[in-house]
Scaffold this active site. Structure first.
Site, PDB file in Angstrom:
ATOM      1  N   ASP A  67     -21.585  -0.871  19.641  1.00  0.00           N
ATOM      2  CA  ASP A  67     -21.281  -0.118  20.861  1.00  0.00           C
ATOM      3  C   ASP A  67     -19.979  -0.549  21.514  1.00  0.00           C
ATOM      4  O   ASP A  67     -19.397  -1.567  21.146  1.00  0.00           O
ATOM      5  CB  ASP A  67     -22.449  -0.239  21.863  1.00  0.00           C
ATOM      6  CG  ASP A  67     -23.118  -1.612  21.832  1.00  0.00           C
ATOM      7  OD1 ASP A  67     -22.434  -2.586  21.496  1.00  0.00           O
ATOM      8  OD2 ASP A  67     -24.317  -1.683  22.144  1.00  0.00           O
ATOM      9  N   ASN A 136     -35.134  -3.954  28.631  1.00  0.00           N
ATOM     10  CA  ASN A 136     -35.901  -2.703  28.648  1.00  0.00           C
ATOM     11  C   ASN A 136     -36.161  -2.187  27.234  1.00  0.00           C
ATOM     12  O   ASN A 136     -36.522  -1.035  27.034  1.00  0.00           O
ATOM     13  CB  ASN A 136     -35.159  -1.636  29.472  1.00  0.00           C
ATOM     14  CG  ASN A 136     -33.757  -1.375  28.935  1.00  0.00           C
ATOM     15  OD1 ASN A 136     -33.394  -1.878  27.877  1.00  0.00           O
ATOM     16  ND2 ASN A 136     -32.986  -0.576  29.651  1.00  0.00           N
ATOM     17  N   HIS A 138     -33.860  -1.900  24.866  1.00  0.00           N
ATOM     18  CA  HIS A 138     -32.750  -1.196  24.194  1.00  0.00           C
ATOM     19  C   HIS A 138     -32.238  -1.998  23.001  1.00  0.00           C
ATOM     20  O   HIS A 138     -32.285  -3.224  22.988  1.00  0.00           O
ATOM     21  CB  HIS A 138     -31.630  -0.813  25.166  1.00  0.00           C
ATOM     22  CG  HIS A 138     -30.758  -1.918  25.649  1.00  0.00           C
ATOM     23  ND1 HIS A 138     -30.283  -1.988  26.942  1.00  0.00           N
ATOM     24  CD2 HIS A 138     -30.243  -3.019  25.031  1.00  0.00           C
ATOM     25  CE1 HIS A 138     -29.528  -3.063  27.073  1.00  0.00           C
ATOM     26  NE2 HIS A 138     -29.486  -3.699  25.942  1.00  0.00           N
ATOM     27  N   GLU A 143     -30.812   3.341  25.322  1.00  0.00           N
ATOM     28  CA  GLU A 143     -31.677   3.043  26.451  1.00  0.00           C
ATOM     29  C   GLU A 143     -32.992   3.824  26.323  1.00  0.00           C
ATOM     30  O   GLU A 143     -33.067   4.800  25.571  1.00  0.00           O
ATOM     31  CB  GLU A 143     -30.962   3.449  27.753  1.00  0.00           C
ATOM     32  CG  GLU A 143     -29.659   2.682  28.014  1.00  0.00           C
ATOM     33  CD  GLU A 143     -29.873   1.300  28.624  1.00  0.00           C
ATOM     34  OE1 GLU A 143     -30.779   0.566  28.173  1.00  0.00           O
ATOM     35  OE2 GLU A 143     -29.121   0.945  29.542  1.00  0.00           O
TER      36      GLU A 143
HETATM   37  C1  F6R Z   1     -24.652  -5.125  22.667  1.00  0.00           C
HETATM   38  C2  F6R Z   1     -25.985  -4.689  22.270  1.00  0.00           C
HETATM   39  C3  F6R Z   1     -27.140  -4.896  23.189  1.00  0.00           C
HETATM   40  C4  F6R Z   1     -27.454  -6.379  23.379  1.00  0.00           C
HETATM   41  C5  F6R Z   1     -28.604  -6.562  24.363  1.00  0.00           C
HETATM   42  C6  F6R Z   1     -28.958  -8.016  24.578  1.00  0.00           C
HETATM   43  O1  F6R Z   1     -23.727  -4.866  21.645  1.00  0.00           O
HETATM   44  O2  F6R Z   1     -26.125  -4.167  21.211  1.00  0.00           O
HETATM   45  O3  F6R Z   1     -28.265  -4.234  22.677  1.00  0.00           O
HETATM   46  O4  F6R Z   1     -27.786  -6.937  22.138  1.00  0.00           O
HETATM   47  O5  F6R Z   1     -28.253  -5.996  25.593  1.00  0.00           O
HETATM   48  O6  F6R Z   1     -27.902  -8.645  25.240  1.00  0.00           O
HETATM   49  P1  F6R Z   1     -27.898 -10.223  25.471  1.00  0.00           P
HETATM   50  O7  F6R Z   1     -27.715 -10.830  24.139  1.00  0.00           O
HETATM   51  O8  F6R Z   1     -26.696 -10.458  26.362  1.00  0.00           O
HETATM   52  O9  F6R Z   1     -29.179 -10.562  26.123  1.00  0.00           O
END
Ligand code: F6R
Length: 245
Positions: A67, A136, A138, A143
């Protein structure tokens, strides 16, 4: 689904890096999918060390990031492009032409999504997808929603996700409201998936991913129907699934 519970964050990171290094050694032209966030930082550090010590060669690897924030260009220190340079790409021998990250500054965002999907189709399928998980549920920036969206698309970030990423920005206002993300269908087409999670605050989402309903309201739940998905967790993230192991 395989679940590996490691002693702590360092061991989780090392295990994930070893998986990647082994994949690249067995298949030098591995196509890999990569996340950003705090979870994979240790894994990237380990990979850089493995590279510097001559244990792995990224010269033929192709990488697709999951992303990018809409509105942030490559040069922006908050962009995922900059993050990847800072944590991995700046220190290994992956050819720049093999690095793919959606362009958050594209004038035509829909066309950018189609372009990204098309390159994944040409170079893919992704051999090894590494994922983190949001509070959540994701994965990538898919989302919770009323449907599983298969392809690369623009996602409106929830307030929760924006707040979780606030630490990287000066204020909540500065955090982009939208991101381009790889879709769940494309993620699920990956041959192998590894999901990483650490810390007590991820214990509930890991429980729900493994035990809850499979629903787009909790996107990570879809991983349960993948043929080759491994979770690498630390003890704390695995805290609520101990009786199932
Ligand atoms: C970002 C992504 C998100 C993160 C998720 C967890 O490229 O793919 O799905 O992996 O938000 O983020 P952290 O590791 O900061 O808890």
């Amino acid at each position: 689904m395989n679940i590996l519970v490691m002693k702590d964050y360092t061991e989780m990171s090392r295990q994930a890096a070893l998986f990647i290094a082994a994949s690249v050694t067995l298949k030098p032209d591995t196509v890999i999918g990569l996340p950003t966030g705090k979870t994979p930082v240790g894994m990237y550090n380990e990979l850089v060390m493995l590279y510097k010590n001559g244990f792995v060669d990224f010269g033929r690897v192709t990488a697709f990031n999951l992303d990018e924030y809409v509105g942030l260009g490559r040069e922006d220190p908050h962009s995922f492009y900059s993050y990847m340079q800072r944590h991995l790409f700046g220190y290994i021998n992956i050819p720049p032409k093999n690095i793919h990250i959606p362009n958050g500054k594209a004038k035509d965002l829909k066309a950018e999504c189609l372009r990204y999907e098309e390159i994944i189709r040409q170079k893919g399928p992704i051999d090894l997808m590494i994922l983190g998980i949001g509070h959540n549920g994701h994965i990538g920036f898919n989302e919770p929603s009323s449907e599983f969206i298969p392809e690369t698309h623009i996602e409106n970030l929830t307030e929760r996700t924006r707040k979780a990423n606030a630490r990287y920005f000066g204020s909540l206002q500065d955090i982009p409201r939208k991101a381009i993300t790889m879709g769940l269908g494309t993620i699920m087409l990956s041959k192998k998936i590894i999901l990483l999670a650490y810390g007590r605050d991820k214990a509930d989402v890991i429980l729900r991913t493994i035990k809850g309903n499979i629903t787009p309201r909790f996107p990570a739940s879809i991983l349960r129907v993948h043929r080759d998905c491994t979770f690498i967790l630390d003890q704390e993230a695995a805290g609520k699934i101990r009786d199932m192991l």
